[in-house]
Design a protein around this motif. Structure first.
Motif, PDB file in Angstrom:
ATOM      1  N   ARG A  53       0.834  -1.205   0.000  1.00  0.00           N
ATOM      2  CA  ARG A  53       0.000   0.000   0.000  1.00  0.00           C
ATOM      3  C   ARG A  53       0.867   1.254   0.000  1.00  0.00           C
ATOM      4  NH1 ARG A  53      -2.962   0.642   4.626  1.00  0.00           N
ATOM      5  NH2 ARG A  53      -4.323   2.085   3.556  1.00  0.00           N
ATOM      6  N   LYS A  54       1.929   1.242   0.807  1.00  0.00           N
ATOM      7  CA  LYS A  54       2.809   2.416   0.879  1.00  0.00           C
ATOM      8  C   LYS A  54       3.509   2.666  -0.451  1.00  0.00           C
ATOM      9  CE  LYS A  54       3.812   2.507   5.805  1.00  0.00           C
ATOM     10  NZ  LYS A  54       4.850   2.457   6.837  1.00  0.00           N
ATOM     11  N   GLU A  55       4.011   1.590  -1.060  1.00  0.00           N
ATOM     12  CA  GLU A  55       4.694   1.742  -2.349  1.00  0.00           C
ATOM     13  C   GLU A  55       3.742   2.256  -3.423  1.00  0.00           C
ATOM     14  OE1 GLU A  55       8.006  -1.835  -2.005  1.00  0.00           O
ATOM     15  OE2 GLU A  55       5.982  -2.303  -2.707  1.00  0.00           O
ATOM     16  N   VAL A  71      -5.558  -9.426  -1.562  1.00  0.00           N
ATOM     17  CA  VAL A  71      -5.218  -9.678  -0.168  1.00  0.00           C
ATOM     18  C   VAL A  71      -4.482 -11.005  -0.120  1.00  0.00           C
ATOM     19  CG1 VAL A  71      -6.101 -10.043   2.162  1.00  0.00           C
ATOM     20  CG2 VAL A  71      -7.227  -8.413   0.649  1.00  0.00           C
ATOM     21  N   ILE A  72      -3.230 -10.933   0.336  1.00  0.00           N
ATOM     22  CA  ILE A  72      -2.403 -12.128   0.445  1.00  0.00           C
ATOM     23  C   ILE A  72      -1.814 -12.149   1.853  1.00  0.00           C
ATOM     24  CG2 ILE A  72      -0.378 -13.346  -0.434  1.00  0.00           C
ATOM     25  CD1 ILE A  72      -0.872 -11.951  -3.127  1.00  0.00           C
ATOM     26  N   GLY A  73      -2.194 -13.148   2.624  1.00  0.00           N
ATOM     27  CA  GLY A  73      -1.677 -13.260   3.987  1.00  0.00           C
ATOM     28  C   GLY A  73      -2.053 -12.088   4.866  1.00  0.00           C
ATOM     29  N   GLY A  74      -3.211 -11.521   4.651  1.00  0.00           N
ATOM     30  CA  GLY A  74      -3.665 -10.390   5.453  1.00  0.00           C
ATOM     31  C   GLY A  74      -3.114  -9.054   5.001  1.00  0.00           C
ATOM     32  N   ARG A  75      -2.299  -9.054   3.970  1.00  0.00           N
ATOM     33  CA  ARG A  75      -1.732  -7.808   3.445  1.00  0.00           C
ATOM     34  C   ARG A  75      -2.459  -7.425   2.167  1.00  0.00           C
ATOM     35  NH1 ARG A  75       4.285  -8.170   2.375  1.00  0.00           N
ATOM     36  NH2 ARG A  75       4.013  -5.934   2.208  1.00  0.00           N
ATOM     37  N   ALA A 104       0.913   4.019  -2.927  1.00  0.00           N
ATOM     38  CA  ALA A 104       0.565   5.415  -2.634  1.00  0.00           C
ATOM     39  C   ALA A 104       1.710   6.347  -3.029  1.00  0.00           C
ATOM     40  CB  ALA A 104       0.238   5.567  -1.155  1.00  0.00           C
ATOM     41  N   LYS A 105       2.934   5.912  -2.776  1.00  0.00           N
ATOM     42  CA  LYS A 105       4.089   6.729  -3.152  1.00  0.00           C
ATOM     43  C   LYS A 105       4.185   6.863  -4.668  1.00  0.00           C
ATOM     44  CE  LYS A 105       9.023   7.141  -2.304  1.00  0.00           C
ATOM     45  NZ  LYS A 105      10.207   6.519  -1.689  1.00  0.00           N
ATOM     46  N   ARG A 106       3.943   5.761  -5.390  1.00  0.00           N
ATOM     47  CA  ARG A 106       4.013   5.801  -6.850  1.00  0.00           C
ATOM     48  C   ARG A 106       2.935   6.704  -7.438  1.00  0.00           C
ATOM     49  NH1 ARG A 106       5.306   0.742 -10.426  1.00  0.00           N
ATOM     50  NH2 ARG A 106       7.307   1.320  -9.572  1.00  0.00           N
ATOM     51  N   LEU A 107       1.735   6.672  -6.836  1.00  0.00           N
ATOM     52  CA  LEU A 107       0.640   7.510  -7.324  1.00  0.00           C
ATOM     53  C   LEU A 107       0.672   8.913  -6.730  1.00  0.00           C
ATOM     54  CD1 LEU A 107      -2.250   4.877  -7.228  1.00  0.00           C
ATOM     55  CD2 LEU A 107      -1.031   5.730  -9.226  1.00  0.00           C
ATOM     56  N   LYS A 108       1.616   9.157  -5.807  1.00  0.00           N
ATOM     57  CA  LYS A 108       1.758  10.458  -5.145  1.00  0.00           C
ATOM     58  C   LYS A 108       0.451  10.882  -4.483  1.00  0.00           C
ATOM     59  CE  LYS A 108       5.515  11.937  -7.976  1.00  0.00           C
ATOM     60  NZ  LYS A 108       5.799  11.801  -9.326  1.00  0.00           N
ATOM     61  N   THR A 109      -0.055   9.988  -3.651  1.00  0.00           N
ATOM     62  CA  THR A 109      -1.297  10.240  -2.933  1.00  0.00           C
ATOM     63  C   THR A 109      -1.179   9.674  -1.522  1.00  0.00           C
ATOM     64  OG1 THR A 109      -3.691  10.024  -3.056  1.00  0.00           O
ATOM     65  CG2 THR A 109      -2.421   8.101  -3.695  1.00  0.00           C
ATOM     66  N   SER A 110      -2.196   9.875  -0.719  1.00  0.00           N
ATOM     67  CA  SER A 110      -2.173   9.368   0.654  1.00  0.00           C
ATOM     68  C   SER A 110      -2.752   7.960   0.704  1.00  0.00           C
ATOM     69  CB  SER A 110      -2.992  10.289   1.565  1.00  0.00           C
ATOM     70  OG  SER A 110      -4.363  10.208   1.219  1.00  0.00           O
ATOM     71  N   LEU A 111      -2.510   7.286   1.831  1.00  0.00           N
ATOM     72  CA  LEU A 111      -3.061   5.943   2.025  1.00  0.00           C
ATOM     73  C   LEU A 111      -4.588   5.978   2.110  1.00  0.00           C
ATOM     74  CD1 LEU A 111      -0.490   4.500   4.587  1.00  0.00           C
ATOM     75  CD2 LEU A 111      -0.738   3.888   2.191  1.00  0.00           C
TER      76      LEU A 111
END
Length: 94
Positions: free
Chosen positions: A43-45, A70-74, A47-54
């Motif tokens: 999610r962080k990567e 969703v893989i392993g709760g992520r 959001a960073k790539r799209l230049k937006t917030s989580l």
């Protein structure tokens, strides 16, 4: 001086067939190119790539604009899905 050799049509066909067979066998032994796997981004990567917030990323995911997995709760995003979600905006000049 060059020599003239007479061969039948069947012999010529056999020679061509054998030559092509040998060439194709050499070609088939070449390593085949493996398709590259589509990498997953966190999610962080994403959001960073799209230049937006989580928070914005979560609302876009809930709205169905970006597909998530969703893989392993992520929650993960495929790089190709992120690129597919981006659309070009055509502006009209007056």
């Amino acid at each position: 001086m060059s020599e003239i050799i007479l061969i039948t049509k069947e012999e010529l066909t056999g020679i061509i067939h054998n030559s092509l067979k040998e060439a194709l066998e050499k070609f088939n032994h070449l390593p085949k190119e493996q398709p590259k796997p589509d990498p997953f981004l966190s999610r962080k990567e994403t959001a960073k790539r799209l230049k937006t917030s989580l928070v914005s990323l979560r609302s876009w995911t809930k709205a169905g604009l970006i597909k998530s997995y969703v893989i392993g709760g992520r929650v993960l995003y495929k790089e190709s899905d992120i690129e597919a979600a981006l659309t070009e905006v055509k502006t009209v000049k007056f």
